[in-house]
Write an enzyme that holds these catalytic residues in place. Structure first.
Site, PDB file in Angstrom:
ATOM      1  N   HIS A 187       6.849  -8.735   5.608  1.00  0.00           N
ATOM      2  CA  HIS A 187       6.338  -8.889   6.980  1.00  0.00           C
ATOM      3  C   HIS A 187       5.575 -10.200   7.174  1.00  0.00           C
ATOM      4  O   HIS A 187       5.406 -10.652   8.299  1.00  0.00           O
ATOM      5  CB  HIS A 187       5.510  -7.673   7.398  1.00  0.00           C
ATOM      6  CG  HIS A 187       4.106  -7.646   6.881  1.00  0.00           C
ATOM      7  ND1 HIS A 187       3.787  -7.187   5.634  1.00  0.00           N
ATOM      8  CD2 HIS A 187       2.943  -8.042   7.438  1.00  0.00           C
ATOM      9  CE1 HIS A 187       2.477  -7.289   5.454  1.00  0.00           C
ATOM     10  NE2 HIS A 187       1.936  -7.802   6.528  1.00  0.00           N
ATOM     11  N   GLU A 225      -8.381  -9.750   1.488  1.00  0.00           N
ATOM     12  CA  GLU A 225      -8.602  -8.578   2.344  1.00  0.00           C
ATOM     13  C   GLU A 225     -10.006  -8.053   2.104  1.00  0.00           C
ATOM     14  O   GLU A 225     -10.464  -8.010   0.959  1.00  0.00           O
ATOM     15  CB  GLU A 225      -7.602  -7.487   2.002  1.00  0.00           C
ATOM     16  CG  GLU A 225      -6.181  -7.887   2.298  1.00  0.00           C
ATOM     17  CD  GLU A 225      -5.242  -6.724   2.084  1.00  0.00           C
ATOM     18  OE1 GLU A 225      -5.167  -5.873   2.964  1.00  0.00           O
ATOM     19  OE2 GLU A 225      -4.621  -6.657   1.010  1.00  0.00           O
ATOM     20  N   HIS A 250       4.336 -11.680  -0.586  1.00  0.00           N
ATOM     21  CA  HIS A 250       3.761 -12.478   0.501  1.00  0.00           C
ATOM     22  C   HIS A 250       3.295 -13.866   0.010  1.00  0.00           C
ATOM     23  O   HIS A 250       3.601 -14.887   0.617  1.00  0.00           O
ATOM     24  CB  HIS A 250       2.565 -11.767   1.134  1.00  0.00           C
ATOM     25  CG  HIS A 250       2.854 -10.359   1.569  1.00  0.00           C
ATOM     26  ND1 HIS A 250       4.090  -9.968   2.032  1.00  0.00           N
ATOM     27  CD2 HIS A 250       2.078  -9.249   1.618  1.00  0.00           C
ATOM     28  CE1 HIS A 250       4.049  -8.681   2.348  1.00  0.00           C
ATOM     29  NE2 HIS A 250       2.833  -8.219   2.099  1.00  0.00           N
TER      30      HIS A 250
END
Ligand code: BG6
Length: 507
Positions: A187, A225, A250
């Site tokens: 994504h 994160e 990613h």
């Protein structure tokens, strides 16, 4: 807007991904006029549920996650009539034969006819990827792709657990599907700012000539994160860890976009060919043992935004003696003509001080230092070491591109003051950026696989990280602890400090 008529099948429709990402993204695409009228969306899962129940469940999460404004009763009424739910047990072969009839019945109801253009989104547990495709195949729903009929299968990560399992899954899928039918999602590639990296590089002649070993000192890629392990994810995460969960996919994809050569054409195949070349030339940042260039960390109890938070081993469904890494930092090299000798520092982790993803390119200093550098707070200035030029792609949040450079501080002396020039997407375009899943779902409907990972890319990425995983999992390796709310263990700092460098603090 090019509208494609197709049926969207979502396997794993009871899950989190469907509720938080897929249906809200489909709703937003529909709201903005990208989906053709009546396009049926059929949720498939094992639990028994009526269409009405499925629609009501989805409304809550769509209201929470949509980016296109309030979900009014009227809009929901119009959108939700295309949502259907059908109970299917993918592991039960007797359910497979009815699959086609079930789907065609819905197609007749919504579109008045059956339609052999279908997207099957596998939002299931990885163990059900292959069985789901088998079910479609047994149901006679895998046509050869033509303009009249097609099946495109979207596969979520994780695609395999290591090199061997990824190869095994590829082999299984290739028995039933051709490569152009498989869309492996990462994504990150759907994020607007990630797509902008290539565009920025290839359409601005003032930057591209500088992106090589002659001018770049090193590159830092951070995917940080602040959250810990989300509710219900402990089991998955403890089998996966930061290296598999984020770095292998990613982070390495971001590295490819910064390091790759310009493709001859802006086409899916050419771009993926160039990314593959980067992955094949990846090498450890040091010739020594793995611990010299790859650092694993695990968070212990600490503070996140002023609140006390538990350590990883205290998280739900995580074993109290877990040796799973929640942080990874690596020094890697791209061994080709352009990047020879330029280290790429990669880091990702949970429970870091902020949620921020960025790529920072740090340039070499000019050959001589003719001036002093100061940092000033009002009129009070102090001498500091000279600062390099930096080009920073901020992927999230506050998506931006910024340049750091030196200017003369006004006054009677020749003193440098570093300044920042910023381009923020939000200020320039005054509209919210599309969600990654919106873009990717749209591309699947259009049959454009540019932003999806090809099997050879995926294998090359697994090939690079698998020896590290093996070393961490098979030996008695224990990740270095770091307090929740800090930037990772001291090993990560040393990775750079041994060559006189240091991590940026994203600000
Ligand atoms: C997912 C990982 O792929 O990416 C998650 O499985 C992680 O663990 C997420 O939180 C991060 O994505 P984003 O878009 O929030 O940066």
């Amino acid at each position: 807007n090019d509208l494609t008529t197709a049926t969207i099948l979502i396997f794993g429709a009871s899950g989190d991904l469907t509720a938080r990402k897929l249906i809200p993204s489909l709703y937003d695409l529909w709201s903005e006029g990208y989906l053709c009228e009546n396009l049926p969306i059929i949720g498939l899962a094992r639990r028994s549920k009526t269409d009405e129940e499925f629609r009501n469940e989805q409304r809550d999460t769509v209201s929470q996650f949509t980016r296109t404004g309030t979900v009014t009763d009227e809009k929901w009424e119009q959108f939700s009539k295309r949502l259907y739910y059908r109970e299917v047990d993918i592991t039960d072969e007797s359910d497979h034969v009815h699959l086609k009839d079930t789907i065609e019945a819905v197609e007749r109801e919504t579109l008045g006819d059956t339609i052999s253009k279908r997207v099957a989104y596998l939002a299931t547990a990885p163990s059900l990827f292959y069985p789901s495709v088998q079910a479609l195949s047994r149901a006679g729903m895998v046509p050869k792709n033509t303009s009249e009929e097609w099946l495109r299968v979207v596969i979520e990560k994780p695609f395999g657990h290591d090199l061997e399992s990824a190869q095994e899954l590829s082999t299984q899928l290739s028995e039933l599907l051709s490569e152009d039918q498989i869309y492996r999602i990462d994504h990150y590639l759907g994020k607007e700012t990630v797509q902008n990296i290539l565009l920025f590089r290839l359409s601005n002649s003032i930057f591209e000539p500088l992106l090589n070993r002659n001018h770049v000192d090193h590159v830092q890629i951070t995917v940080a994160e602040s959250q810990g392990i989300e509710h219900g994810r402990g089991g998955y995460y403890d089998r996966s860890g930061a290296l598999r969960d984020v770095l292998q996919n990613h982070v390495l994809q971001l590295l490819c976009l910064i390091a790759m050569e310009p493709p001859a054409l802006f086409s899916g195949e050419e771009i993926r060919d160039e990314k593959l070349k980067v992955l094949k030339t990846l090498a450890p940042g040091s010739k020594g043992p793995i611990s010299d260039w790859a650092i694993a960390g695990q968070y212990t109890a600490g503070q996140s935004f002023g609140q006390a938070v538990p350590g990883y081993r205290e998280e739900e469904r995580v074993p109290a003696d877990s040796r799973r890494e929640t942080f990874v930092a690596m020094e890697v090299m791209v061994e080709n003509w352009r990047w020879e000798g330029v280290p790429f520092y990669l880091r990702t982790g949970k429970r870091l001080p902020e949620r921020v993803s960025e790529i920072a390119i740090q340039f070499k200093h000019p050959p001589m230092n003719l001036f002093t550098t100061v940092e000033c707070d009002g009129d009070i200035c102090s001498l500091v070491e000279r600062k390099p030029n930096e080009l920073i792609f901020r992927i999230q949040p506050k998506e931006s591109i910024s340049m750091k450079f030196s200017t003369k501080r006004p006054g009677m002396q020749y003193q440098i003051q570093p300044v920042t020039m910023d381009f923020a997407f939000e200020d320039a375009y005054h509209k919210s950026l599309p969600e990654a899943y919106e873009r990717l779902l749209m591309d699947v409907l259009r049959g454009d696989s540019t932003l999806f990972t090809r099997s050879d890319e995926l294998e090359a990425a697994w090939k690079f990280v698998t020896p590290v995983l093996d070393q961490w999992e098979k030996g008695d390796h224990t990740p270095e602890p770091y307090y929740a709310g800090t930037w990772g263990p001291s090993g990560a700092t040393n990775l750079l400090s041994k060559s006189g460098r240091r991590w940026r603090t994203p600000s």
